[in-house]
Each structure stands twice: as C-alpha cells, then as structure tokens.
Design a protein around this motif. Structure first.
Motif, PDB file in Angstrom:
ATOM      1  N   MET A 107       0.828  -1.181   0.000  1.00 17.30           N
ATOM      2  CA  MET A 107       0.000   0.000   0.000  1.00 17.30           C
ATOM      3  C   MET A 107       0.868   1.237   0.000  1.00 17.30           C
ATOM      4  O   MET A 107       1.829   1.332   0.720  1.00 17.30           O
ATOM      5  CB  MET A 107      -0.874   0.017   1.253  1.00 17.30           C
ATOM      6  CG  MET A 107      -2.207  -0.561   1.034  1.00 17.30           C
ATOM      7  SD  MET A 107      -3.230  -0.328   2.491  1.00 17.30           S
ATOM      8  CE  MET A 107      -4.661  -1.093   1.848  1.00 17.30           C
ATOM      9  N   GLY A 108       0.436   2.185  -0.781  1.00 16.94           N
ATOM     10  CA  GLY A 108       1.184   3.419  -0.863  1.00 16.94           C
ATOM     11  C   GLY A 108       0.656   4.477   0.086  1.00 16.94           C
ATOM     12  O   GLY A 108      -0.255   4.246   0.879  1.00 16.94           O
ATOM     13  N   ILE A 109       1.242   5.631  -0.037  1.00 16.12           N
ATOM     14  CA  ILE A 109       0.853   6.748   0.816  1.00 16.12           C
ATOM     15  C   ILE A 109      -0.606   7.125   0.578  1.00 16.12           C
ATOM     16  O   ILE A 109      -1.324   7.455   1.528  1.00 16.12           O
ATOM     17  CB  ILE A 109       1.784   7.948   0.577  1.00 16.12           C
ATOM     18  CG1 ILE A 109       3.195   7.604   1.076  1.00 16.12           C
ATOM     19  CG2 ILE A 109       1.267   9.201   1.257  1.00 16.12           C
ATOM     20  CD1 ILE A 109       4.239   8.636   0.748  1.00 16.12           C
ATOM     21  N   ALA A 110      -1.046   7.075  -0.664  1.00 18.73           N
ATOM     22  CA  ALA A 110      -2.434   7.424  -0.978  1.00 18.73           C
ATOM     23  C   ALA A 110      -3.400   6.481  -0.268  1.00 18.73           C
ATOM     24  O   ALA A 110      -4.437   6.914   0.252  1.00 18.73           O
ATOM     25  CB  ALA A 110      -2.666   7.385  -2.478  1.00 18.73           C
ATOM     26  N   ASP A 111      -3.067   5.191  -0.229  1.00 16.78           N
ATOM     27  CA  ASP A 111      -3.921   4.216   0.453  1.00 16.78           C
ATOM     28  C   ASP A 111      -3.946   4.461   1.956  1.00 16.78           C
ATOM     29  O   ASP A 111      -4.990   4.343   2.601  1.00 16.78           O
ATOM     30  CB  ASP A 111      -3.452   2.793   0.169  1.00 16.78           C
ATOM     31  CG  ASP A 111      -3.688   2.382  -1.274  1.00 16.78           C
ATOM     32  OD1 ASP A 111      -4.681   2.840  -1.869  1.00 16.78           O
ATOM     33  OD2 ASP A 111      -2.877   1.605  -1.797  1.00 16.78           O
ATOM     34  N   LYS A 112      -2.793   4.815   2.515  1.00 17.40           N
ATOM     35  CA  LYS A 112      -2.726   5.111   3.947  1.00 17.40           C
ATOM     36  C   LYS A 112      -3.581   6.331   4.271  1.00 17.40           C
ATOM     37  O   LYS A 112      -4.287   6.352   5.275  1.00 17.40           O
ATOM     38  CB  LYS A 112      -1.280   5.330   4.385  1.00 17.40           C
ATOM     39  CG  LYS A 112      -0.464   4.060   4.387  1.00 17.40           C
ATOM     40  CD  LYS A 112       0.958   4.317   4.818  1.00 17.40           C
ATOM     41  CE  LYS A 112       1.781   3.026   4.744  1.00 17.40           C
ATOM     42  NZ  LYS A 112       3.148   3.236   5.181  1.00 17.40           N
ATOM     43  N   ALA A 113      -3.516   7.343   3.429  1.00 15.18           N
ATOM     44  CA  ALA A 113      -4.303   8.551   3.636  1.00 15.18           C
ATOM     45  C   ALA A 113      -5.796   8.246   3.515  1.00 15.18           C
ATOM     46  O   ALA A 113      -6.609   8.762   4.286  1.00 15.18           O
ATOM     47  CB  ALA A 113      -3.902   9.626   2.631  1.00 15.18           C
ATOM     48  N   LYS A 114      -6.130   7.397   2.560  1.00 17.40           N
ATOM     49  CA  LYS A 114      -7.532   7.004   2.370  1.00 17.40           C
ATOM     50  C   LYS A 114      -8.050   6.268   3.611  1.00 17.40           C
ATOM     51  O   LYS A 114      -9.173   6.509   4.050  1.00 17.40           O
ATOM     52  CB  LYS A 114      -7.656   6.128   1.124  1.00 17.40           C
ATOM     53  CG  LYS A 114      -9.059   5.827   0.705  1.00 17.40           C
ATOM     54  CD  LYS A 114      -9.074   5.048  -0.603  1.00 17.40           C
ATOM     55  CE  LYS A 114     -10.472   4.660  -1.007  1.00 17.40           C
ATOM     56  NZ  LYS A 114     -10.491   3.882  -2.248  1.00 17.40           N
ATOM     57  N   ASN A 115      -7.233   5.384   4.168  1.00 20.50           N
ATOM     58  CA  ASN A 115      -7.626   4.661   5.379  1.00 20.50           C
ATOM     59  C   ASN A 115      -7.805   5.618   6.551  1.00 20.50           C
ATOM     60  O   ASN A 115      -8.757   5.484   7.329  1.00 20.50           O
ATOM     61  CB  ASN A 115      -6.593   3.598   5.746  1.00 20.50           C
ATOM     62  CG  ASN A 115      -6.669   2.387   4.856  1.00 20.50           C
ATOM     63  OD1 ASN A 115      -7.644   2.158   4.168  1.00 20.50           O
ATOM     64  ND2 ASN A 115      -5.610   1.601   4.855  1.00 20.50           N
TER      65      ASN A 115
END
Length: 57
Positions: free
Chosen positions: A1-9
């Motif tokens: 998971m990238g940074i975008a996925d972490k931010a989405k979570n």
C-alpha cells in the motif's frame, strides 16, 4: 500500500469517528453503528497493511 492508500484509510477512520459522534449526539443509533463499522473496516485495512510491511522489510 502506498501513501495514498494510507491517507484514504485515515480519512475513512476519521469519517467513521465523525459519524459515530454525530449519531451519538443526535440519538441516531444507525448512524452511530455505521461510524463504528467504518472505523472497523479502516482498522482491518491498516492491520493488513502492517502485515504486508513486515514481509517487505
């Protein structure tokens, strides 16, 4: 998971917390439960991400 996925979570978790609070304040048990479900889903995604990170590192 990238940074975008972490931010989405993280956003999903915050959205869930907000729904839970609004549901609690307004007495809307359905909204409160939906908020808790959003937080649980976010936590599960985070746990999966942590497992992936362990195996990458």
């Amino acid at each position: 998971m990238g940074i975008a996925d972490k931010a989405k979570n993280a956003a999903e978790d915050l959205k869930g917390k907000a729904k839970e609070v609004v549901g609690d304040v307004t007495g809307n048990d359905e909204l409160k439960a939906e908020g808790k479900a959003d937080q649980t889903k976010s936590s599960a995604k985070q746990a999966g991400e942590n497992v992936k990170d362990v195996f990458k590192g």
